[in-house]
Design a protein around this motif. Structure first.
Motif, short mmCIF file in Angstrom:
data_model
loop_
_atom_site.label_atom_id
_atom_site.label_comp_id
_atom_site.label_asym_id
_atom_site.label_seq_id
_atom_site.Cartn_x
_atom_site.Cartn_y
_atom_site.Cartn_z
N TRP A 1 14.14 39.17 9.37
CA TRP A 1 15.45 38.56 9.56
C TRP A 1 15.25 37.06 9.74
O TRP A 1 14.16 36.59 10.06
CB TRP A 1 16.17 39.16 10.77
CG TRP A 1 15.32 39.27 12.02
CD1 TRP A 1 14.64 40.38 12.46
CD2 TRP A 1 15.03 38.24 12.97
NE1 TRP A 1 13.95 40.10 13.62
CE2 TRP A 1 14.18 38.79 13.95
CE3 TRP A 1 15.41 36.89 13.08
CZ2 TRP A 1 13.71 38.05 15.04
CZ3 TRP A 1 14.94 36.15 14.16
CH2 TRP A 1 14.10 36.72 15.12
N GLY B 1 11.22 43.38 12.99
CA GLY B 1 11.71 44.24 14.06
C GLY B 1 13.11 43.84 14.47
O GLY B 1 13.75 42.99 13.84
N PRO B 2 13.62 44.41 15.56
CA PRO B 2 14.97 44.07 16.01
C PRO B 2 15.07 42.59 16.39
O PRO B 2 14.18 42.04 17.03
CB PRO B 2 15.17 44.97 17.24
CG PRO B 2 14.17 46.07 17.07
CD PRO B 2 12.99 45.46 16.38
N GLU C 1 18.80 39.68 21.12
CA GLU C 1 20.25 39.63 21.32
C GLU C 1 20.77 38.20 21.34
O GLU C 1 21.86 37.91 20.85
CB GLU C 1 20.63 40.34 22.62
CG GLU C 1 20.48 41.85 22.57
CD GLU C 1 21.01 42.52 23.82
OE1 GLU C 1 21.69 41.82 24.62
OE2 GLU C 1 20.77 43.72 23.99
#
Length: 442
Positions: A363, A382-383, A386
């Motif tokens: 990302w 990965g994620p 936030e």
């Protein structure tokens, strides 16, 4: 296929053979070996920007979507592959039913990018994704190079209008793509009617030196043009003697003359002389358009000149010295089997010579720094954290084989304007330097 997902005409009925021989031989071997249907992820990125460039511009995304929609193997193409022995019969049977059914995410068209930015992500089976490599890179490398040159020229022009006029300096289909990319990068109009027809870009143009030479006198040429096109037309004044031509132009068209065009000589000096002469003749609202092998440096050198618009051809459509962005399309993750739910395993090429790649699905994010301007391009696997949720750059373009991210070039043009304005002021420098944002990997 006559139209792409945008509803506009596309150049060719099928894009399936806009690919390299080895894409099909890889497919043939993978089908034979039982690995063709493994879920896979390919990413488009560049390891470096062209020398001296401070940022890149994503352009061609809309054309990539058209290319994916048009990627169908027609009967005569299959016959060609059979006749030349590129693939075997099982592969031909598979190609006959080819439809891309995967997903595509990427930086939206008009956005800027930096080394390592995950510009495009293609997800699906290995077989259906690998076939798209060449056409995707062909479009993005060309269009992004032109858009980057256009963006630099737009910065140098400081708000003055820019006319794209490079059709005769490149391949006829590349010219249409270049016009579209230039519009996204900041150009206002084009001389290319096909670009106007296919992409809705405003078109302009009046006359060349041949029109003046056709007539017995320059005055005759001016009179005929004004009679046909009106007093608001643009008269080309450097065929013979510029001073005499400007005098004749104002006498014939009056102070309502729209513009004069200068296409040769010392543009800085001639523009000042022409502006003074126009004002003395009462044509204070008549604009001055300059052409003649301009690039961003020439445009910047004319910043103090009384020039109202620039026409650019050769340097624009060839990327102003950098006709490609060196983007690559690499497999970054694949599953161990055919199960669509199988976990993806990061993969990466390891080699010498600066061709290393980083495995894993990535990302990209561009958060603001302490002073409100971004200072880094953050790329991670990965994620995403936030705190970066609002700063992520990738958008959905294709979902399950269906185009969901099509938009007109005008939307990409406006996005680029906003993205460029958000960059630090040094992004507009034409001197050699490093990318204006550093890439941080997480």
């Amino acid at each position: 296929m006559n139209h792409g997902p945008s509803g506009l005409s596309v150049a060719v009925p099928s894009t399936a053979l806009f690919t390299d021989h080895y894409e099909l031989t890889m497919l043939r071997a993978a089908l034979r070996g039982g690995t063709a249907h493994r879920p896979s992820v390919f990413e488009v990125f560049t390891r470096r920007l062209p020398e001296g460039r401070r940022y890149g511009v994503v352009a061609g995304t809309g054309r990539v979507l058209d290319a994916i929609a048009g990627f169908r193997f027609e009967e005569d193409q299959l016959d060609f592959l059979r006749r030349t022995g590129v693939v075997d019969e099982p592969t031909l049977e598979w190609l006959a039913g080819y439809r891309f059914t995967g997903d595509v995410h990427g930086y939206p068209e008009g956005e800027v990018y930096f080394p390592g930015s995950p510009i495009l992500r293609v997800t699906g089976t290995f077989a259906e994704c690998v076939l798209l490599e060449t056409v995707v890179l062909s479009v993005l490398n060309h269009d992004s190079a032109v858009a980057a040159a256009a963006s630099r020229m737009a910065v140098a022009a400081r708000g003055r209008p820019l006319i794209e006029m490079g059709a005769r300096r490149t391949h006829e289909l590349a010219a249409v793509a270049a016009s579209r990319a230039a519009f996204i990068g900041g150009f206002d109009t084009t001389s290319n009617l096909a670009a106007g027809y296919r992409h809705g870009i405003p078109t302009v143009g009046t006359s060349a030196h041949a029109f003046t030479l056709l007539h017995d006198t320059e005055r005759d040429a001016f009179r005929v043009q004004v009679d046909a096109l009106g007093r608001g037309t643009t008269l080309l004044v450097d065929t013979y003697d510029v001073t005499e031509a400007v005098r004749a132009a104002v006498e014939i068209a009056g102070p309502e003359l729209g513009a004069v065009r200068i296409d040769s000589g010392d543009l800085l000096l001639v523009a000042h002389r022409v502006r003074r002469q126009l004002d003395e003749l009462g044509a204070r609202d008549t604009r001055i358009v300059v052409t003649s092998d301009l690039d961003e440096y020439a445009i910047a050198s004319l910043a103090a000149a009384p020039v109202d618009a620039y026409g650019v051809g050769t340097q624009l459509v060839t990327g102003s010295g950098h006709p490609t962005c060196s983007m690559v399309y690499k497999l970054v993750a694949r599953a161990a089997g055919d199960d669509p739910g199988a976990p993806l395993v990061p993969v990466a090429k390891k080699s010498a010579g600066g061709k290393l790649s980083i495995g894993g699905v990535k990302w990209g994010a561009r958060p603001d720094g302490p002073d409100g301007e971004p200072t880094t391009e953050i790329v991670g696997t990965g994620p995403a954290p936030e705190e970066l949720a609002d700063d992520l750059l990738q958008v959905e373009l294709v979902r399950g084989g269906e185009i969901v991210g099509a938009e007109p070039p005008s939307a990409a043009r406006e996005r680029h304007r906003l993205a460029r304005e958000r960059l630090p002021l040094s992004a507009g420098q034409l001197s050699r330097g490093e990318p204006v944002l550093l890439t941080e990997y997480r």
